[in-house]
Design a protein around this motif. Structure first.
Motif, PDB file in Angstrom:
ATOM      1  N   LYS A  81      36.970  81.684   5.771  1.00  0.00           N
ATOM      2  CA  LYS A  81      37.831  81.653   4.602  1.00  0.00           C
ATOM      3  C   LYS A  81      39.170  81.039   4.983  1.00  0.00           C
ATOM      4  CE  LYS A  81      39.798  86.239   5.454  1.00  0.00           C
ATOM      5  NZ  LYS A  81      39.136  86.514   6.730  1.00  0.00           N
ATOM      6  N   TYR A  82      39.826  80.446   3.982  1.00  0.00           N
ATOM      7  CA  TYR A  82      41.192  79.974   4.126  1.00  0.00           C
ATOM      8  C   TYR A  82      42.010  80.560   2.992  1.00  0.00           C
ATOM      9  CZ  TYR A  82      45.329  77.088   3.989  1.00  0.00           C
ATOM     10  OH  TYR A  82      46.626  76.663   3.967  1.00  0.00           O
ATOM     11  N   PHE A  83      43.084  81.262   3.363  1.00  0.00           N
ATOM     12  CA  PHE A  83      44.002  81.787   2.365  1.00  0.00           C
ATOM     13  C   PHE A  83      45.341  81.063   2.447  1.00  0.00           C
ATOM     14  CE2 PHE A  83      40.842  84.359   1.079  1.00  0.00           C
ATOM     15  CZ  PHE A  83      40.891  85.734   1.261  1.00  0.00           C
ATOM     16  N   SER A  84      45.867  80.956   3.653  1.00  0.00           N
ATOM     17  CA  SER A  84      47.139  80.276   3.870  1.00  0.00           C
ATOM     18  C   SER A  84      47.327  80.170   5.379  1.00  0.00           C
ATOM     19  CB  SER A  84      48.300  81.036   3.235  1.00  0.00           C
ATOM     20  OG  SER A  84      48.475  82.285   3.866  1.00  0.00           O
ATOM     21  N   GLY A  85      48.415  79.512   5.788  1.00  0.00           N
ATOM     22  CA  GLY A  85      48.731  79.465   7.210  1.00  0.00           C
ATOM     23  C   GLY A  85      47.998  78.361   7.937  1.00  0.00           C
ATOM     24  N   ASP A  86      47.520  78.666   9.122  1.00  0.00           N
ATOM     25  CA  ASP A  86      46.865  77.685   9.985  1.00  0.00           C
ATOM     26  C   ASP A  86      45.755  76.973   9.222  1.00  0.00           C
ATOM     27  OD1 ASP A  86      45.639  77.865  13.440  1.00  0.00           O
ATOM     28  OD2 ASP A  86      45.819  76.198  12.039  1.00  0.00           O
ATOM     29  N   THR A  87      45.798  75.653   9.218  1.00  0.00           N
ATOM     30  CA  THR A  87      44.844  74.883   8.404  1.00  0.00           C
ATOM     31  C   THR A  87      43.476  74.758   9.055  1.00  0.00           C
ATOM     32  OG1 THR A  87      45.696  72.836   9.344  1.00  0.00           O
ATOM     33  CG2 THR A  87      46.655  73.580   7.256  1.00  0.00           C
ATOM     34  N   LEU A  88      43.356  75.084  10.323  1.00  0.00           N
ATOM     35  CA  LEU A  88      42.056  75.072  11.002  1.00  0.00           C
ATOM     36  C   LEU A  88      41.603  76.512  11.141  1.00  0.00           C
ATOM     37  CD1 LEU A  88      39.904  73.294  12.357  1.00  0.00           C
ATOM     38  CD2 LEU A  88      41.117  73.650  14.522  1.00  0.00           C
ATOM     39  N   VAL A  89      40.512  76.840  10.487  1.00  0.00           N
ATOM     40  CA  VAL A  89      40.045  78.223  10.501  1.00  0.00           C
ATOM     41  C   VAL A  89      38.710  78.311  11.227  1.00  0.00           C
ATOM     42  CG1 VAL A  89      41.286  78.931   8.449  1.00  0.00           C
ATOM     43  CG2 VAL A  89      39.016  77.974   8.208  1.00  0.00           C
ATOM     44  N   GLN A  90      38.576  79.376  11.978  1.00  0.00           N
ATOM     45  CA  GLN A  90      37.347  79.614  12.726  1.00  0.00           C
ATOM     46  C   GLN A  90      36.502  80.638  11.989  1.00  0.00           C
ATOM     47  OE1 GLN A  90      36.687  77.806  15.511  1.00  0.00           O
ATOM     48  NE2 GLN A  90      38.668  76.793  15.140  1.00  0.00           N
ATOM     49  N   GLY A  91      35.202  80.452  12.044  1.00  0.00           N
ATOM     50  CA  GLY A  91      34.312  81.376  11.379  1.00  0.00           C
ATOM     51  C   GLY A  91      33.248  81.897  12.315  1.00  0.00           C
ATOM     52  N   ILE A  92      32.222  82.459  11.714  1.00  0.00           N
ATOM     53  CA  ILE A  92      31.117  82.991  12.499  1.00  0.00           C
ATOM     54  C   ILE A  92      30.140  81.885  12.861  1.00  0.00           C
ATOM     55  CG2 ILE A  92      31.344  85.275  11.459  1.00  0.00           C
ATOM     56  CD1 ILE A  92      28.848  84.587   9.767  1.00  0.00           C
ATOM     57  N   LYS A  93      29.257  82.158  13.801  1.00  0.00           N
ATOM     58  CA  LYS A  93      28.177  81.254  14.193  1.00  0.00           C
ATOM     59  C   LYS A  93      28.687  79.904  14.699  1.00  0.00           C
ATOM     60  CE  LYS A  93      24.965  83.261  10.849  1.00  0.00           C
ATOM     61  NZ  LYS A  93      23.852  83.009   9.905  1.00  0.00           N
ATOM     62  N   GLY A  94      29.908  79.843  15.192  1.00  0.00           N
ATOM     63  CA  GLY A  94      30.435  78.614  15.766  1.00  0.00           C
ATOM     64  C   GLY A  94      30.958  77.602  14.772  1.00  0.00           C
ATOM     65  N   PHE A  95      31.076  77.975  13.507  1.00  0.00           N
ATOM     66  CA  PHE A  95      31.590  77.073  12.478  1.00  0.00           C
ATOM     67  C   PHE A  95      33.107  77.113  12.407  1.00  0.00           C
ATOM     68  CE2 PHE A  95      27.898  75.437  10.318  1.00  0.00           C
ATOM     69  CZ  PHE A  95      26.896  76.362  10.603  1.00  0.00           C
ATOM     70  N   GLU A  96      33.687  75.998  11.990  1.00  0.00           N
ATOM     71  CA  GLU A  96      35.102  75.921  11.701  1.00  0.00           C
ATOM     72  C   GLU A  96      35.294  75.018  10.482  1.00  0.00           C
ATOM     73  OE1 GLU A  96      36.912  74.182  15.203  1.00  0.00           O
ATOM     74  OE2 GLU A  96      36.680  72.160  14.377  1.00  0.00           O
ATOM     75  N   ALA A  97      36.449  75.133   9.859  1.00  0.00           N
ATOM     76  CA  ALA A  97      36.757  74.276   8.717  1.00  0.00           C
ATOM     77  C   ALA A  97      38.235  73.939   8.757  1.00  0.00           C
ATOM     78  CB  ALA A  97      36.406  74.961   7.396  1.00  0.00           C
ATOM     79  N   GLU A  98      38.557  72.781   8.228  1.00  0.00           N
ATOM     80  CA  GLU A  98      39.943  72.337   8.217  1.00  0.00           C
ATOM     81  C   GLU A  98      40.404  72.080   6.792  1.00  0.00           C
ATOM     82  OE1 GLU A  98      40.807  68.937  10.642  1.00  0.00           O
ATOM     83  OE2 GLU A  98      42.968  69.292  10.528  1.00  0.00           O
ATOM     84  N   PHE A  99      41.482  72.709   6.415  1.00  0.00           N
ATOM     85  CA  PHE A  99      42.097  72.520   5.104  1.00  0.00           C
ATOM     86  C   PHE A  99      43.045  71.328   5.177  1.00  0.00           C
ATOM     87  CE2 PHE A  99      43.856  73.365   1.062  1.00  0.00           C
ATOM     88  CZ  PHE A  99      45.241  73.334   1.155  1.00  0.00           C
ATOM     89  N   LYS A 100      42.832  70.338   4.320  1.00  0.00           N
ATOM     90  CA  LYS A 100      43.708  69.168   4.270  1.00  0.00           C
ATOM     91  C   LYS A 100      44.216  69.013   2.842  1.00  0.00           C
ATOM     92  CE  LYS A 100      41.665  66.538   8.099  1.00  0.00           C
ATOM     93  NZ  LYS A 100      41.077  65.247   8.537  1.00  0.00           N
TER      94      LYS A 100
END
Lengths: 112, 113
Positions: free
Chosen positions: B49-68
């Motif tokens: 999930k991304y709510f605010s703050g750091d734009t690169l978020v780490q998740g489960i199972k080795g996934f990540e996402a970047e908010f741009k």
């Protein structure tokens, strides 16, 4: 129970009958949501309950759809006079305020 | 109107290869953004999930996402996929609070051996 529980897991009924789908949210979660997942429409928001506030019914597709949440816990989604286009998977989710939603495994509804 | 778009209906990658699933959003303000995964006959599992703050978020199972913000995107990535990653992936957004989620149409991920 650790997760959101939905029953039944599968429901087959005849066109024109009424159906009730049940959702038991995670204990302590104040928000409860219903979604519909169908091949043509994807995932659609139907309704949500937050605490004791009036529910947001903005996603309900017709007046044949209604939902209740008793005692701030268990919820029932009722579809009256079912139509074939109501066939879908109905997903329930719960959350605490401003936290991610946790989903149940859904009820697969088939209208004959 | 709020919307979430996943441009790719199907993606096929080889096991061990890197993965990027695209998601674009259209909201009046910065939404809360999520990635969920769904295996056949199962409900949706939250990956991150991304709510605010750091734009690169780490998740489960080795996934990540970047908010741009500049691209109105929230793409999901994984450096090396496993056969067990084959599933349907949904990007979703919310205006915050207890708002219902708006989902993209989903991306079906196929893993080739």
């Amino acid at each position: 129970g650790a997760g959101v529980s939905q029953s039944p897991s599968n429901k087959v009924t005849e066109k024109g009958k009424d159906v009730e789908l049940r959702c038991d949210p995670i204990s302590g979660h104040t928000a409860l949501y219903w979604y519909r997942q169908s091949l043509g429409q994807g995932l659609e928001f139907l309704i949500y309950f937050q605490g004791n506030s009036a529910p947001d019914k903005s996603g309900l597709p017709s007046d044949r759809f209604s939902a209740e949440r008793t005692g701030g816990s268990v919820s029932t989604l009722t579809i009256q006079r079912t139509q074939q286009e109501d066939s879908a998977v109905y997903l329930c989710a719960s959350s605490q305020l401003n936290q991610p939603q946790h989903f149940g495994d859904g009820t697969r509804l088939s209208i004959l | 109107a709020q919307s979430v778009t996943q441009p790719d209906i199907h993606i096929t990658v080889s096991e061990g290869a890197s993965l990027e699933l695209r998601c674009n959003y259209s909201y009046g303000a910065t939404p809360y953004l999520f990635w969920y995964v769904q295996s056949p006959g199962q409900g949706l599992q939250l990956l991150l999930k991304y709510f605010s703050g750091d734009t690169l978020v780490q998740g489960i199972k080795g996934f990540e996402a970047e908010f741009k913000r500049s691209q109105s995107s929230f793409n999901l990535r994984k450096p090396s996929v496993h056969w067990s990653d084959a599933a349907e992936y949904f990007c979703a957004g919310s205006g915050g609070g207890a708002d219902g989620l708006t989902f993209g149409k989903g991306t079906h991920l196929i893993i080739q051996p």
